[in-house]
Structure formats: C-alpha cells, structure tokens
Design an enzyme around this catalytic site. Structure first.
Site, short mmCIF file in Angstrom:
data_model
loop_
_atom_site.label_atom_id
_atom_site.label_comp_id
_atom_site.label_asym_id
_atom_site.label_seq_id
_atom_site.Cartn_x
_atom_site.Cartn_y
_atom_site.Cartn_z
N LYS A 146 -37.95 -18.03 28.11
CA LYS A 146 -36.83 -18.75 27.47
C LYS A 146 -35.60 -17.87 27.49
O LYS A 146 -35.64 -16.73 27.02
CB LYS A 146 -37.18 -19.12 26.03
N GLU A 188 -42.58 -12.80 13.52
CA GLU A 188 -43.13 -13.44 14.73
C GLU A 188 -44.57 -12.97 14.98
O GLU A 188 -45.40 -13.73 15.50
CB GLU A 188 -42.25 -13.13 15.96
N LYS A 230 -49.32 -15.30 23.01
CA LYS A 230 -48.16 -16.03 23.52
C LYS A 230 -48.34 -16.37 25.01
O LYS A 230 -48.05 -17.49 25.44
CB LYS A 230 -46.87 -15.23 23.30
N GLU A 240 -42.70 -26.22 27.50
CA GLU A 240 -42.76 -26.82 26.17
C GLU A 240 -42.75 -28.34 26.21
O GLU A 240 -41.89 -28.99 25.59
CB GLU A 240 -41.61 -26.28 25.29
N ASN A 248 -43.11 -22.64 17.70
CA ASN A 248 -41.95 -22.90 16.82
C ASN A 248 -42.36 -23.01 15.36
O ASN A 248 -41.58 -23.48 14.53
CB ASN A 248 -41.24 -24.19 17.25
N HIS A 255 -34.64 -22.26 11.82
CA HIS A 255 -33.39 -22.33 12.61
C HIS A 255 -32.24 -22.88 11.76
O HIS A 255 -31.10 -22.42 11.87
CB HIS A 255 -33.58 -23.23 13.83
N HIS A 267 -33.14 -13.51 12.42
CA HIS A 267 -33.99 -14.61 12.89
C HIS A 267 -35.37 -14.59 12.22
O HIS A 267 -35.84 -15.60 11.70
CB HIS A 267 -34.13 -14.51 14.42
N1 GLY Z 1 -40.13 -18.35 20.76
C1 GLY Z 1 -40.81 -19.55 21.05
C2 GLY Z 1 -41.12 -19.72 22.49
O1 GLY Z 1 -40.93 -18.80 23.28
O2 GLY Z 1 -41.56 -20.77 22.87
#
Ligand code: GLY
Length: 362
Positions: A146, A188, A230, A240, A248, A255, A267
């Site tokens: 992203k 995170e 991840k 996504e 998320n 957000h 964040h």
């Molecule tokens: N930070 C969420 C993603 O990379 O999808």
C-alpha cells in the site's frame, strides 16, 4: 538473518529481518537491482541511518556510498501529500533517474508510503525497496504494497498498490525511535495478535518490558510474527477485495479520530482508540464478553497507548467515519472481534449504538 517470503507470484518478494544493515547490498544483488539508487528518507531518520544504508547499497554496485543521492523530506504526517511527491519527481528528473533505477525508502510509514507512491508513478514505475526504521513501518506499512498520500485532510485518499522488490528490517533502528512512536507502532503489533493469533497476543502482553528494552531476540520474533501474519493475509487478498480488510481492525474509528485530531495524535494511538471502540461495539452486539474486551484494552494501556480520544467531539468522529473508505454502498463497515485472535467484517447500521460507543471512548 531471518527471511520470510511474501508469495505473490511475479510480484512476490522476500522480507529480511536482521540486527544491522549488513546484507542489504546482497539483497539488492539477489533481487537483480544493479541500476542507480536513490534514498528517500526524512529529516529525523536520515542523520542516523543514511550513511550506513548507503555504504551497504554501494556493495550492490550503486557506486560510492557517499555519492548515492538522498532525498530528505520533512518528518511527520504533514509531509504526506502531493506537494512532497512533486518535489520528489523534480529531484528524480534532475538526477536522471531511469526505469532501471531503484528508490529506497528509509524511514517510517510516511517515508515508505510517499516513496512507494513516487516509485509506482514516476516513469510508470521504478524499482522500490523498503527499509523501514519505525515499529509501525516494520510491523505493518512496509509490507503489502500500500502506497499513497493524504489529500485535503483525508487519510491515504490517493495511492496505488505497488509491491517492493524486497523489505529489509534492521530491528536495532528502533533504538533511536522516540518512546511515543514505539508505543504507536505497538498498536499494529497488538492488532496482529488480536485479529489472527491469540498466543502471539499473549506473547506480546508478557514481553512488553523486553520490547521497551530492545531485546534483539524478542524484537526479531515479534517482527517475524508480524511479517508472517500480514504476509499471509496479503498473499490471499493482495488488493483488499475481502480478507485483507481485517488488517483495518481499529481503523474505522481510528482513521476518523486521526483526522479529527488534525493528525496531532499518532496513527497507532488512533488505532488503539479504534480497537477499544471495536471491542465496545462487539460487546454491545453480544459478540464478546466483558472479560475479553477488558483483556484487550488492558494490554493496550500497558503498552502506554491511549484507549480514549479525550475531549474529542463524538459527532465529528461519526461524520468523518461516513466519508472514509470503510463506507460502502451507504453502509458503515467495521472489523469486529469475536474473541482474542479472531475478527469478522460486518456492517453496523444502528447509528445510536455507534454513537453510544463513541461517547464511551471520548
Ligand atoms: N495497513 C493495512 C493494510 O496494509 O492493509
């Protein structure tokens, strides 16, 4: 050095987890990157790690380390906009950067997101390498492709999916990170445990002191787990269209809190507030019990993270949520916990219930 692969076919790449920068040059060679290199970094990180990083890159044939150009952007979320991207394009043109060249993002999430977006769009795409130095970037934003910028107060509104050629993580860069940033990144890390792996969550909760004292073994283990969790999700849903949305978790409220704070809250702090809100919403919906919600919130607090956006206007948060990308076909979507280690995506249409939760977290 630990190596984890993100299996995305021809866009797949390795993530290296190390305790220094040695091996960065070899990683470039292994990825077949032999052209010019440019480091994109920020005004905080550059002074600590640019030289060491450039020295290693020079081993990949990028020339004398001291001669590797550096583009230094002002540190902070305020830089994450199209004006900064324009400045980067100008520098790349003046440096005669071509399509065989590589942009190396050295820094936190902001540097990675902007450099990645510049790499994705400059000459329709040049090679991109992520060298994340903040916990937030090492745990999350450097993995999965992203990239992008904020636009007119809206977070990550303009961007592209663009995978790096590799990610190189030196866990010892966390030593120069301000404690507040380390705590922010932990949100995170904790999120990954909460969405996918209850044992990992327990491991984080029992090793917070070792994380804050930079125990290399613990840092390498949590980094490996972050990348594995991840990476696995990204492998199944790169762009996504479904599963990836679980990353998320905490972000629907988070957000909005971040925007309403005028990006004064970090964040991860906002994600932490959002996670607390998600547990409260799940509690109201009968999806989790109070003990589970307290356990999640307790660990966030122990990590030094806020679980309230004190003094913030709940209606402003609600209105901002309605404009977020999590709003689909007029319905507001949340990632909600079913336990510790398991979440589901669902639309919640009860405005009073959502506002009730927001009242509890401001
Ligand atoms: N930070 C969420 C993603 O990379 O999808």
């Amino acid at each position: 050095m630990v190596k984890i692969n993100v299996n995305l076919g021809e866009r797949g790449y390795p993530i290296y987890i190390s305790t220094d920068f040695s091996g960065l040059g070899k990683a470039c060679a292994d990825a077949g990157l032999h052209g010019k290199m440019v480091i994109v970094t920020d005004s905080n990180v550059g002074k600590y790690y640019c030289d060491a990083c450039a020295e290693e890159l020079s081993c990949a044939g990028a020339g004398d380390g001291a001669a590797i150009p550096r583009i230094v952007i002002p540190a902070g979320e305020e830089s994450k906009n199209l004006n900064t991207v324009r400045e980067i394009y100008r520098r790349l043109i003046s440096l005669k950067i071509d399509r065989k060249s590589s942009l190396v993002a050295l820094g936190g999430g902001v540097s990675g997101d902007i450099a990645g977006f510049a790499a994705a769009t400059y000459m329709r795409g040049v090679n991109f390498i992520q060298v994340p130095t903040s916990l937030l970037a090492q745990a999350d934003s450097s993995i999965g492709g992203k990239t992008g910028v904020d636009f007119e107060g809206r977070k990550n509104m303009i961007g592209a999916f663009y995978q790096p050629k590799f990610v190189f993580i030196n866990v010892n860069t966390l030593r120069t990170l301000p404690v507040r940033e380390l705590q922010s990144g932990l949100a995170e890390v904790i999120k990954h445990g909460l969405i996918r792996d209850g044992d990992f969550f327990d491991y984080i909760a029992s090793n917070l002191d070792k994380i804050f004292s930079f125990d290399e073994n613990v840092l390498q283990y949590i980094t490996k787990m972050n990348c594995a969790i991840k990476g696995n999700i990204v492998e199944q849903d790169e762009k996504e269209s479904g599963l990836r949305a679980i990353l998320n978790f905490g972000h629907t409220i988070g957000h909005a809190v971040e925007s309403v704070s005028g990006f004064k809250m970090l964040h991860g702090e906002c994600v932490s507030v959002g996670i607390a809100g998600a547990y409260r919403l799940a509690l109201k919906l009968g999806m989790v019990d109070e003990k589970t919600a307290d356990k999640a919130e307790g660990t966030l607090r122990q990590a030094g993270l806020p679980v309230r956006a004190q003094g913030m206007d709940r209606n402003k948060i609600y209105e901002t949520m309605l404009y977020d990308k999590k709003m689909k076909e007029g319905r507001l979507y949340f990632i909600l916990p079913k336990n510790i280690g398991e979440v589901v995506q669902c639309a919640v249409e009860d405005e009073d219930m959502i506002k009730g939760v927001l009242s509890e977290i401001v």
